[in-house]
Design a protein around this motif. Structure first.
Motif, PDB file in Angstrom:
ATOM      1  N   ARG A 139       0.768  -0.747  -0.273  1.00 14.17           N
ATOM      2  CA  ARG A 139       0.032   0.034   0.119  1.00 14.17           C
ATOM      3  C   ARG A 139       0.760   1.269  -0.358  1.00 14.17           C
ATOM      4  O   ARG A 139       0.344   1.936  -1.007  1.00 14.17           O
ATOM      5  CB  ARG A 139      -0.876   0.164   1.196  1.00 14.17           C
ATOM      6  CG  ARG A 139      -2.151   0.970   1.414  1.00 14.17           C
ATOM      7  CD  ARG A 139      -2.564   0.981   2.609  1.00 14.17           C
ATOM      8  NE  ARG A 139      -3.573   1.941   2.332  1.00 14.17           N
ATOM      9  CZ  ARG A 139      -3.589   2.957   2.955  1.00 14.17           C
ATOM     10  NH1 ARG A 139      -1.967   3.723   4.183  1.00 14.17           N
ATOM     11  NH2 ARG A 139      -4.088   4.523   3.148  1.00 14.17           N
ATOM     12  N   SER A 140       1.933   1.413   0.990  1.00  9.34           N
ATOM     13  CA  SER A 140       2.493   1.937   0.906  1.00  9.34           C
ATOM     14  C   SER A 140       3.465   2.295  -0.467  1.00  9.34           C
ATOM     15  O   SER A 140       3.546   3.993  -0.605  1.00  9.34           O
ATOM     16  CB  SER A 140       3.966   2.230   2.110  1.00  9.34           C
ATOM     17  OG  SER A 140       5.045   3.246   1.815  1.00  9.34           O
ATOM     18  N   LEU A 141       3.951   1.862  -1.324  1.00  9.34           N
ATOM     19  CA  LEU A 141       4.554   1.893  -2.222  1.00  9.34           C
ATOM     20  C   LEU A 141       3.512   2.159  -2.940  1.00  9.34           C
ATOM     21  O   LEU A 141       4.253   2.857  -4.268  1.00  9.34           O
ATOM     22  CB  LEU A 141       5.022   0.051  -2.858  1.00  9.34           C
ATOM     23  CG  LEU A 141       6.520  -0.045  -2.029  1.00  9.34           C
ATOM     24  CD1 LEU A 141       7.021  -1.527  -2.264  1.00  9.34           C
ATOM     25  CD2 LEU A 141       7.402   0.710  -1.500  1.00  9.34           C
ATOM     26  N   TYR A 142       2.352   1.315  -3.303  1.00 12.27           N
ATOM     27  CA  TYR A 142       1.181   2.305  -4.470  1.00 12.27           C
ATOM     28  C   TYR A 142       1.463   3.590  -4.055  1.00 12.27           C
ATOM     29  O   TYR A 142       1.741   4.439  -5.012  1.00 12.27           O
ATOM     30  CB  TYR A 142      -0.097   1.364  -4.283  1.00 12.27           C
ATOM     31  CG  TYR A 142      -0.968   1.322  -4.824  1.00 12.27           C
ATOM     32  CD1 TYR A 142      -0.731   1.036  -6.334  1.00 12.27           C
ATOM     33  CD2 TYR A 142      -1.590   2.573  -4.900  1.00 12.27           C
ATOM     34  CE1 TYR A 142      -2.368   1.926  -7.000  1.00 12.27           C
ATOM     35  CE2 TYR A 142      -2.627   3.019  -5.179  1.00 12.27           C
ATOM     36  CZ  TYR A 142      -3.012   3.079  -6.392  1.00 12.27           C
ATOM     37  OH  TYR A 142      -4.116   2.535  -7.196  1.00 12.27           O
ATOM     38  N   LEU A 143       1.239   3.783  -3.612  1.00 13.67           N
ATOM     39  CA  LEU A 143       0.882   5.238  -3.049  1.00 13.67           C
ATOM     40  C   LEU A 143       2.045   6.289  -3.344  1.00 13.67           C
ATOM     41  O   LEU A 143       1.677   7.290  -3.889  1.00 13.67           O
ATOM     42  CB  LEU A 143       0.536   5.824  -1.555  1.00 13.67           C
ATOM     43  CG  LEU A 143      -1.012   4.824  -1.062  1.00 13.67           C
ATOM     44  CD1 LEU A 143      -0.676   4.819   0.587  1.00 13.67           C
ATOM     45  CD2 LEU A 143      -2.381   6.061  -1.960  1.00 13.67           C
ATOM     46  N   LYS A 144       2.961   6.023  -3.214  1.00 14.88           N
ATOM     47  CA  LYS A 144       4.379   6.774  -3.169  1.00 14.88           C
ATOM     48  C   LYS A 144       3.858   7.050  -5.393  1.00 14.88           C
ATOM     49  O   LYS A 144       4.874   7.845  -5.400  1.00 14.88           O
ATOM     50  CB  LYS A 144       5.671   6.307  -3.113  1.00 14.88           C
ATOM     51  CG  LYS A 144       5.463   6.737  -1.419  1.00 14.88           C
ATOM     52  CD  LYS A 144       6.907   5.703  -1.374  1.00 14.88           C
ATOM     53  CE  LYS A 144       6.895   6.267   0.672  1.00 14.88           C
ATOM     54  NZ  LYS A 144       8.310   4.908   1.164  1.00 14.88           N
ATOM     55  N   ILE A 145       3.930   5.242  -5.751  1.00 18.28           N
ATOM     56  CA  ILE A 145       4.425   5.416  -6.996  1.00 18.28           C
ATOM     57  C   ILE A 145       3.082   6.213  -7.606  1.00 18.28           C
ATOM     58  O   ILE A 145       3.746   7.062  -9.337  1.00 18.28           O
ATOM     59  CB  ILE A 145       4.690   4.051  -7.508  1.00 18.28           C
ATOM     60  CG1 ILE A 145       6.233   3.383  -7.150  1.00 18.28           C
ATOM     61  CG2 ILE A 145       4.385   4.117  -9.165  1.00 18.28           C
ATOM     62  CD1 ILE A 145       5.542   1.894  -7.091  1.00 18.28           C
ATOM     63  N   ALA A 146       1.958   5.854  -7.578  1.00 16.04           N
ATOM     64  CA  ALA A 146       1.026   6.395  -8.458  1.00 16.04           C
ATOM     65  C   ALA A 146       0.593   8.034  -8.037  1.00 16.04           C
ATOM     66  O   ALA A 146       0.102   8.297  -9.016  1.00 16.04           O
ATOM     67  CB  ALA A 146      -0.479   5.929  -6.929  1.00 16.04           C
ATOM     68  N   VAL A 147       0.979   8.711  -7.068  1.00 20.24           N
ATOM     69  CA  VAL A 147       1.539  10.068  -7.137  1.00 20.24           C
ATOM     70  C   VAL A 147       1.435  10.615  -8.187  1.00 20.24           C
ATOM     71  O   VAL A 147       1.429  11.398  -9.282  1.00 20.24           O
ATOM     72  CB  VAL A 147       2.112  10.370  -5.896  1.00 20.24           C
ATOM     73  CG1 VAL A 147       1.592  12.321  -6.266  1.00 20.24           C
ATOM     74  CG2 VAL A 147       1.138  10.556  -5.166  1.00 20.24           C
ATOM     75  N   LYS A 148       3.579   9.554  -8.376  1.00 18.05           N
ATOM     76  CA  LYS A 148       3.394   9.839  -9.760  1.00 18.05           C
ATOM     77  C   LYS A 148       3.902  10.484 -10.783  1.00 18.05           C
ATOM     78  O   LYS A 148       3.224  10.792 -12.185  1.00 18.05           O
ATOM     79  CB  LYS A 148       5.243   9.274  -9.682  1.00 18.05           C
ATOM     80  CG  LYS A 148       6.033   9.923  -8.398  1.00 18.05           C
ATOM     81  CD  LYS A 148       7.280   9.151  -7.897  1.00 18.05           C
ATOM     82  CE  LYS A 148       7.942   9.680  -6.529  1.00 18.05           C
ATOM     83  NZ  LYS A 148       9.337   8.457  -6.659  1.00 18.05           N
ATOM     84  N   ILE A 149       2.635   9.196 -11.546  1.00 17.68           N
ATOM     85  CA  ILE A 149       2.460   8.392 -12.629  1.00 17.68           C
ATOM     86  C   ILE A 149       1.554   8.568 -13.015  1.00 17.68           C
ATOM     87  O   ILE A 149       0.332   7.922 -13.920  1.00 17.68           O
ATOM     88  CB  ILE A 149       2.692   6.815 -12.721  1.00 17.68           C
ATOM     89  CG1 ILE A 149       1.836   6.161 -12.072  1.00 17.68           C
ATOM     90  CG2 ILE A 149       4.149   6.517 -12.510  1.00 17.68           C
ATOM     91  CD1 ILE A 149       2.042   4.422 -12.615  1.00 17.68           C
ATOM     92  N   HIS A 150       0.202   8.853 -12.558  1.00 16.73           N
ATOM     93  CA  HIS A 150      -1.163   9.452 -12.654  1.00 16.73           C
ATOM     94  C   HIS A 150      -1.669  10.122 -13.854  1.00 16.73           C
ATOM     95  O   HIS A 150      -0.964  11.378 -13.541  1.00 16.73           O
ATOM     96  CB  HIS A 150      -2.177   9.716 -10.735  1.00 16.73           C
ATOM     97  CG  HIS A 150      -3.594   9.351 -11.416  1.00 16.73           C
ATOM     98  ND1 HIS A 150      -4.329  10.604 -11.553  1.00 16.73           N
ATOM     99  CD2 HIS A 150      -4.543   8.812 -10.625  1.00 16.73           C
ATOM    100  CE1 HIS A 150      -5.427  10.156 -11.824  1.00 16.73           C
ATOM    101  NE2 HIS A 150      -5.258   9.299 -11.094  1.00 16.73           N
ATOM    102  N   PRO A 151      -2.194   9.397 -13.656  1.00 20.86           N
ATOM    103  CA  PRO A 151      -2.407  10.433 -15.548  1.00 20.86           C
ATOM    104  C   PRO A 151      -2.289  11.702 -15.226  1.00 20.86           C
ATOM    105  O   PRO A 151      -2.637  12.736 -16.930  1.00 20.86           O
ATOM    106  CB  PRO A 151      -3.787   9.977 -16.531  1.00 20.86           C
ATOM    107  CG  PRO A 151      -3.935   8.410 -15.824  1.00 20.86           C
ATOM    108  CD  PRO A 151      -3.089   8.579 -14.924  1.00 20.86           C
ATOM    109  N   ASP A 152      -3.900  12.283 -14.593  1.00 20.36           N
ATOM    110  CA  ASP A 152      -3.777  14.068 -13.978  1.00 20.36           C
ATOM    111  C   ASP A 152      -2.651  15.014 -13.629  1.00 20.36           C
ATOM    112  O   ASP A 152      -2.274  15.629 -14.314  1.00 20.36           O
ATOM    113  CB  ASP A 152      -4.901  13.780 -12.999  1.00 20.36           C
ATOM    114  CG  ASP A 152      -6.587  13.313 -13.368  1.00 20.36           C
ATOM    115  OD1 ASP A 152      -6.530  12.916 -14.622  1.00 20.36           O
ATOM    116  OD2 ASP A 152      -6.877  13.229 -12.233  1.00 20.36           O
TER     117      ASP A 152
END
Length: 100
Positions: A33-46
């Motif tokens: 979950r922690s890794l997901y949140l860190k990566i998701a912020v960087k690669i989110h299409p928005d």
């Protein structure tokens, strides 16, 4: 532990573990979950204007779903041949589960 985003790879990750740069063994869902949140912020299409951002975010989300759920993670480990890294359970003749 370095965090590599799927958007920076030249090819699609071969496994959910590879998506998070984790070894193919039992992983704590909170770490996922922690890794997901860190990566998701960087690669989110928005937030990321790269043409690959949407696909990378989709791969990341699918990998998160597989690794954050302990049952799905165990199934992945069984299917990958790393059966020694998940919690084995066998049913006894009475139908109760027994740890190996």
């Amino acid at each position: 532990m370095p965090i590599r985003s799927p958007a920076r790879r030249s090819s699609t990750p071969k496994s959910s573990f590879e998506c998070f740069d984790l070894p193919a063994e039992r992983v704590d869902p909170e770490l996922v979950r922690s890794l997901y949140l860190k990566i998701a912020v960087k690669i989110h299409p928005d937030k990321n204007t790269s043409n690959l951002a949407t696909r990378a975010f989709q791969i990341l989300s699918e990998s998160f779903e597989e690794l954050h759920d302990e049952n799905k993670q165990n199934q992945l480990l069984r299917n990958s041949g790393n059966s020694s890294n998940y919690n084995h359970r066998n049913k006894t003749s009475e139908g109760k589960e027994e740890e190996n």
